[in-house]
Design a protein around this motif. Structure first.
Motif, mmCIF file in Angstrom:
data_model
loop_
_atom_site.group_PDB
_atom_site.id
_atom_site.type_symbol
_atom_site.label_atom_id
_atom_site.label_comp_id
_atom_site.label_asym_id
_atom_site.label_seq_id
_atom_site.Cartn_x
_atom_site.Cartn_y
_atom_site.Cartn_z
ATOM 1 N N MET A 1 -43.872 -41.072 24.397
ATOM 2 C CA MET A 1 -44.503 -41.748 22.719
ATOM 3 C C MET A 1 -43.148 -40.262 22.110
ATOM 4 S SD MET A 1 -47.600 -43.029 21.456
ATOM 5 C CE MET A 1 -48.128 -41.493 20.057
ATOM 6 N N ALA A 2 -43.626 -39.327 22.685
ATOM 7 C CA ALA A 2 -42.711 -38.288 21.137
ATOM 8 C C ALA A 2 -41.448 -38.333 21.409
ATOM 9 C CB ALA A 2 -43.472 -36.858 22.326
ATOM 10 N N ASP A 3 -40.746 -38.758 22.849
ATOM 11 C CA ASP A 3 -39.348 -39.768 23.035
ATOM 12 C C ASP A 3 -38.844 -40.038 22.051
ATOM 13 O OD1 ASP A 3 -39.434 -36.958 24.829
ATOM 14 O OD2 ASP A 3 -39.130 -39.124 26.553
ATOM 15 N N GLU A 4 -39.899 -41.440 21.656
ATOM 16 C CA GLU A 4 -39.453 -42.497 21.111
ATOM 17 C C GLU A 4 -39.559 -41.829 19.370
ATOM 18 O OE1 GLU A 4 -42.395 -44.854 21.846
ATOM 19 O OE2 GLU A 4 -41.217 -44.956 23.314
ATOM 20 N N ALA A 5 -40.054 -40.837 18.761
ATOM 21 C CA ALA A 5 -39.797 -40.285 17.577
ATOM 22 C C ALA A 5 -38.260 -40.173 17.529
ATOM 23 C CB ALA A 5 -40.880 -39.551 17.017
ATOM 24 N N THR A 6 -38.310 -40.013 16.130
ATOM 25 C CA THR A 6 -37.221 -39.526 15.626
ATOM 26 C C THR A 6 -37.225 -38.683 14.470
ATOM 27 O OG1 THR A 6 -35.944 -41.674 14.974
ATOM 28 C CG2 THR A 6 -34.991 -40.386 13.845
ATOM 29 N N ILE A 7 -36.395 -37.284 14.521
ATOM 30 C CA ILE A 7 -36.108 -36.276 13.747
ATOM 31 C C ILE A 7 -35.219 -35.643 12.896
ATOM 32 C CG2 ILE A 7 -36.968 -33.351 13.771
ATOM 33 C CD1 ILE A 7 -38.068 -33.906 16.312
ATOM 34 N N ARG A 8 -35.991 -36.336 12.204
ATOM 35 C CA ARG A 8 -34.615 -35.967 10.745
ATOM 36 C C ARG A 8 -34.772 -34.741 9.230
ATOM 37 N NH1 ARG A 8 -36.517 -38.574 6.444
ATOM 38 N NH2 ARG A 8 -37.815 -40.535 6.751
ATOM 39 N N PRO A 9 -34.309 -34.687 8.981
ATOM 40 C CA PRO A 9 -33.917 -33.966 7.581
ATOM 41 C C PRO A 9 -35.204 -34.561 6.551
ATOM 42 C CG PRO A 9 -31.847 -33.386 8.137
ATOM 43 C CD PRO A 9 -32.327 -34.607 9.021
ATOM 44 N N ALA A 10 -35.886 -34.186 5.751
ATOM 45 C CA ALA A 10 -37.410 -34.972 5.038
ATOM 46 C C ALA A 10 -36.394 -35.040 3.638
ATOM 47 C CB ALA A 10 -37.755 -33.620 4.896
ATOM 48 N N GLU A 11 -36.488 -36.009 3.050
ATOM 49 C CA GLU A 11 -36.247 -36.406 2.036
ATOM 50 C C GLU A 11 -37.400 -36.687 0.505
ATOM 51 O OE1 GLU A 11 -34.663 -40.699 3.328
ATOM 52 O OE2 GLU A 11 -32.983 -38.979 4.224
ATOM 53 N N ARG A 12 -37.367 -36.927 -0.115
ATOM 54 C CA ARG A 12 -37.928 -36.621 -1.290
ATOM 55 C C ARG A 12 -39.277 -38.055 -1.118
ATOM 56 N NH1 ARG A 12 -38.858 -33.775 -5.370
ATOM 57 N NH2 ARG A 12 -40.114 -34.905 -6.125
ATOM 58 N N GLY A 13 -38.906 -39.399 -0.918
ATOM 59 C CA GLY A 13 -39.684 -40.778 -0.143
ATOM 60 C C GLY A 13 -40.265 -40.279 1.278
ATOM 61 N N ASP A 14 -40.272 -39.674 1.238
ATOM 62 C CA ASP A 14 -41.315 -38.486 2.390
ATOM 63 C C ASP A 14 -42.549 -37.724 1.812
ATOM 64 O OD1 ASP A 14 -39.050 -39.523 5.019
ATOM 65 O OD2 ASP A 14 -38.222 -37.475 5.007
ATOM 66 N N ILE A 15 -42.085 -37.177 0.688
ATOM 67 C CA ILE A 15 -43.640 -36.674 0.298
ATOM 68 C C ILE A 15 -45.059 -37.228 0.528
ATOM 69 C CG2 ILE A 15 -44.932 -35.594 -1.518
ATOM 70 C CD1 ILE A 15 -41.689 -34.739 -2.750
ATOM 71 N N ASP A 16 -44.840 -37.701 0.156
ATOM 72 C CA ASP A 16 -46.763 -39.290 0.708
ATOM 73 C C ASP A 16 -46.916 -39.337 2.435
ATOM 74 O OD1 ASP A 16 -47.058 -39.641 -1.691
ATOM 75 O OD2 ASP A 16 -46.513 -42.199 -1.651
ATOM 76 N N GLY A 17 -46.105 -39.211 2.830
ATOM 77 C CA GLY A 17 -46.082 -38.898 4.534
ATOM 78 C C GLY A 17 -46.382 -37.461 5.356
ATOM 79 N N ILE A 18 -45.547 -36.205 4.368
ATOM 80 C CA ILE A 18 -46.063 -35.271 5.081
ATOM 81 C C ILE A 18 -47.055 -34.714 4.355
ATOM 82 C CG2 ILE A 18 -45.489 -33.085 4.106
ATOM 83 C CD1 ILE A 18 -42.582 -34.258 4.331
ATOM 84 N N GLN A 19 -47.592 -35.556 3.311
ATOM 85 C CA GLN A 19 -48.948 -35.346 2.635
ATOM 86 C C GLN A 19 -49.805 -35.754 3.699
ATOM 87 O OE1 GLN A 19 -48.494 -36.426 -1.366
ATOM 88 N NE2 GLN A 19 -47.531 -34.790 -2.039
ATOM 89 N N ARG A 20 -50.389 -36.773 4.305
ATOM 90 C CA ARG A 20 -50.959 -37.434 4.810
ATOM 91 C C ARG A 20 -51.202 -36.823 6.218
ATOM 92 N NH1 ARG A 20 -49.814 -40.614 8.817
ATOM 93 N NH2 ARG A 20 -47.845 -40.920 8.311
#
Length: 166
Positions: free
Chosen positions: A1-20
């Motif tokens: 499962m962890a290998d399937e996740a994508t890691i990328r620089p955060a964008e403004r549209g990610d703020i709600d997800g980061i807060q969650r």
């Protein structure tokens, strides 16, 4: 499962997800330990839209997100501390992702970013009561001491971890 996740620089549209993720991770690590109002205050202060927006826009701090099928499941941020050769780090995952290797992948992204800024080591403090956090840092860092820190008007003991990256 962890290998399937994508890691990328955060964008403004990610703020709600980061807060969650922050709410779930802090609740999972400190729920029943820290008072609810202290958790709410920490989240309000450190994860406001304004703070996260400044972090995303910063040239000195890095903020990466881990995403699975369009959902933010973790994040890591880091930047130089007041000591030029030392960096600070925060890694949080949705509790459903704990123990699967995604935290190490996020750590590697932040460490690489810090090394590009001539940071030589990372230091992080983890409250004694955070079993998941301590287990992670024990695997990847050296415990170099303990400190008393204040949260919500209460003094807590934190383990201090450090690792060399350059």
């Amino acid at each position: 499962m962890a290998d399937e996740a994508t890691i990328r620089p955060a964008e403004r549209g990610d703020i709600d997800g980061i807060q969650r993720v922050a709410r779930r991770a802090w609740g999972g690590a400190y729920g029943g330990v820290l008072p609810e109002d202290a958790l709410d205050e920490m989240l309000a202060v450190h994860y406001s839209d304004e703070v996260l927006g400044r972090t995303i826009a910063s040239s000195k701090r890095s903020l990466f997100v881990a995403e699975d099928d369009g959902t933010i499941v973790g994040y890591a941020s880091g930047g130089p501390s007041d000591i030029d050769v030392e960096g600070e780090l925060s890694i949080y995952l949705d509790p459903d992702w704990w123990g699967q290797g995604l935290g190490k992948r996020l750590l590697d992204c932040v460490a690489e970013s810090l090394a590009e800024q001539d940071v030589e080591r990372i230091e992080e403090k983890v409250l004694d009561e955070n079993e998941v956090g301590n287990a992670f840092y024990e695997k990847h860092f050296d415990r170099v001491g303990r400190e008393e820190i204040e949260i919500g008007g209460t003094t807590w003991t934190a383990n201090v971890y450090r690792t060399e990256i350059a």
